[in-house]
Every structure is written in C-alpha cells, then in structure tokens.
Design an enzyme around this catalytic site. Structure first.
Site, short mmCIF file in Angstrom:
data_model
loop_
_atom_site.label_atom_id
_atom_site.label_comp_id
_atom_site.label_asym_id
_atom_site.label_seq_id
_atom_site.Cartn_x
_atom_site.Cartn_y
_atom_site.Cartn_z
N THR A 125 30.38 43.43 55.76
CA THR A 125 29.08 44.08 55.51
C THR A 125 28.05 42.99 55.75
O THR A 125 28.39 41.82 55.76
CB THR A 125 28.96 44.60 54.03
OG1 THR A 125 29.67 45.83 53.91
CG2 THR A 125 27.54 44.83 53.57
N ARG A 183 34.22 58.59 54.41
CA ARG A 183 34.20 57.72 53.22
C ARG A 183 32.89 56.92 53.19
O ARG A 183 32.43 56.41 54.21
CB ARG A 183 35.41 56.77 53.27
CG ARG A 183 35.49 55.77 52.12
CD ARG A 183 34.95 54.41 52.53
NE ARG A 183 35.02 53.43 51.45
CZ ARG A 183 34.34 52.28 51.45
NH1 ARG A 183 33.57 51.97 52.47
NH2 ARG A 183 34.42 51.45 50.45
N GLY A 200 30.82 53.80 51.05
CA GLY A 200 30.93 52.74 50.05
C GLY A 200 29.61 52.53 49.31
O GLY A 200 28.75 53.43 49.24
N1 ASP Z 1 31.05 47.23 50.48
C1 ASP Z 1 31.41 47.72 51.79
C2 ASP Z 1 31.91 49.13 51.68
O1 ASP Z 1 32.55 49.44 50.70
C3 ASP Z 1 32.45 46.89 52.46
C4 ASP Z 1 32.32 45.41 52.26
O2 ASP Z 1 31.26 44.90 51.95
O3 ASP Z 1 33.30 44.71 52.43
O4 ASP Z 1 31.71 49.91 52.57
#
Ligand code: ASP
Length: 305
Positions: A176, A204, A206
C-alpha cells in the site's frame, strides 16, 4: 512477531512530509537492483511532495503529489504495479482527509489512472465521502484521468500472483502507499492508496479507502496513513485510534502509534503507520519486519528500503 521499529523526523511546526510504500514481511531479500530502484523511486516521491510544501503549498496538495508518484512507480502496490486480485485484475482503493475534517475516497476503481485523484475529486467536488466504482460519466464530470486496465498490470505482479496461487502465504500478501504532511500554515493532511492484497477475492475492500481505518487527519492532533492487515486495521479503526489516543488520552504520537500497532499484533495483524502531528516530530513505525518509507523536512530528505 518482529519488534516494533519507530523512527522520528522533523520538529516544531516546520513543514514536514512522511511517505510509505507499504509494510510487509519480505519472503526473500530484495536484490541490489530492487533496493536501488526503490530508493530512487522514494526520492522522486518525496521531492515531489516536499517541493509543494517548500513553495508554500498546502498539506493536501503535498500528499496528493507524493501519492501520485507512489502510484506511478511500479515498485509499490498502488496504481501502476498494483497487486492483483485472484482473477488477475487490478481493483484500486484510495482515500484522503484534511485536518479540517474534509475527506474523500474511492474503492474498487479499475480505470482511474491515479486513484488518489479520484479520492480528492470526491472530497472537493461531491457532496459525499466514499464512492464504490464511480462510473465513467462521474469520472469525466470530475475531470479525473483514466487509463486502460492493462496500464495497472505489470509482468512482475502477474508472476507474483502465479507464485502466490501455487504457494499461498498470507504473510507475504501486503503493500500500500501513503503520505502525511504538515504545511507552513500548520494544517495537516493524509492520503493512502492501494491495490489491496495479493490474490484478494474480487470485491474485497481493505482499510485503505476507509476514513478512520487507513487514513485520518485532524489539525489539532495528527495526520495518519496506515498499511498492513486491512481487516484488523478496519476493526481497530487504526488511523482514528492514533488520533483518539493523542486527543483523549493525551499520549504523544509515538506512544499512541506504538499502542495501536501492539493492539493490531494482539489481534493477529501487522503493518506500519506514518504520522505527522500538528506540532512536533513525525514518525514512521512498523511491526511487520519491513517497510518502505521516507521523509523530508528542513534537515533534509531520507529514504528507507
Ligand atoms: N491495508 C491494505 C489492504 O488491506 C494492504 C496493505 O497495506 O498491506 O488492502
């Protein structure tokens, strides 16, 4: 579980920018070429964001400039070079918030060239806060630049998905990007953008596009951008929790961030958080083993890979 690493940057009320290119746990060490390329990319990102602040620009403009560069760089999981869903597609999320409480976010976008510009358009041009997959006509009305889906999908990410599908390991799914900034007028802002997690089911979502989960900003306390196990960051309302600990419990930002990361670890998650406070040193903290990050203040520019 790796220990929590906390690094501080800047001081006083000076303009300050901190960026991250994702926290995670690397399955194999980066090659020297990857290391050099990530340092160079972070340097470009920080220079873009910091030049906005140096020229008297706003914290919002600085985080957008930095996140756009992070999205354009194939090194990081956002925009061009985003992680792919189990169907091999790129579904992108982004959010932005300023310290006055304005925010905007998009989720599940497949054609917005720079998802952070979609989030900003929602903040500046709509009556709302969060759009799921805005239509072509909405994007055109907002003047948001689009790209074909192929633009986002790199060979490296195709190989990553293939390898993951042969040998799944949730520890290695993450990434991210994000930026937090304080401008010369003392305003703060945060923005975060992602392709989600490798091999995620289509649809999905996040923490990244959720204000309070992956992004939060308040001019009296802190600006926060998160990366990590999205499901846990959402249910811990991680970005807002850092603000609430500073605001209500009177914790300093480093303590508040460490407490939130500890809580995330207790719940089986991991990741990283960058924070710029209204006054004082900013921080980059992570408990996942690795995080790409960097900062720029009056004392100079630094990158960490
Ligand atoms: N937080 C991000 C998500 O869940 C992924 C990440 O930052 O690693 O989509």
């Amino acid at each position: 579980m790796p220990e929590t690493i906390v690094e501080s940057f800047g001081e006083g009320a000076e303009p300050l920018l901190i960026v991250h290119g994702g926290a995670g746990h690397r399955s194999t060490p980066l090659t020297q070429e990857d290391i050099d390329s990530a340092h160079a990319a972070l340097h470009t990102v920080i220079t873009a964001g910091h030049s906005v602040l140096k020229n008297g620009g706003t914290a919002v403009d600085a985080v957008v400039a930095a996140v756009r560069e992070l999205e354009d760089a194939p090194n990081f999981n956002a925009g061009h070079g985003a992680a792919l869903t189990s169907a091999g597609t790129a579904e992108l999320d982004a959010s932005i918030m300023d310290g006055a409480g304005n925010s905007g976010a998009v989720t599940g976008v497949t054609t917005v060239r720079n998802p952070v510009t979609g989030a900003r358009a929602v903040m500046d041009q709509s009556e709302h806060v969060l759009f799921g997959a805005p239509t072509d006509s909405q994007l055109a009305t907002w003047g948001v630049e689009t790209a074909e889906q192929d633009y986002f999908i790199t060979d490296k990410r195709r190989v990553e998905l293939e390898n993951f599908q042969k040998a799944p390991n949730p520890v290695f799914q993450h990434g991210t990007v994000g930026a937090v900034a304080r401008d010369a007028s003392g305003h703060v802002a945060a923005a975060t953008s992602t392709g989600g997690i490798v091999n995620q089911e289509p649809g999905r979502i996040g923490d990244t596009p959720l204000v309070g989960g992956g992004t939060f900003a308040n001019d009296q306390t802190v600006a926060v951008s998160c990366t990590g196990t999205g499901e846990v960051f959402i249910t811990e309302v991680a970005a807002h929790s850092v603000h609430a600990r500073v605001d209500l419990a009177g914790e300093d930002p480093a303590t508040a961030t460490g407490q939130v990361l500890d809580r995330i670890a207790e719940r089986g998650g991991m990741g990283g958080i960058i924070v710029v406070p209204a006054v004082g040193a900013g921080i980059a903290a992570y408990n996942s083993g690795d995080m790409y990050y960097g900062s720029a203040s009056s004392t100079g520019l630094s990158t960490h890979v």
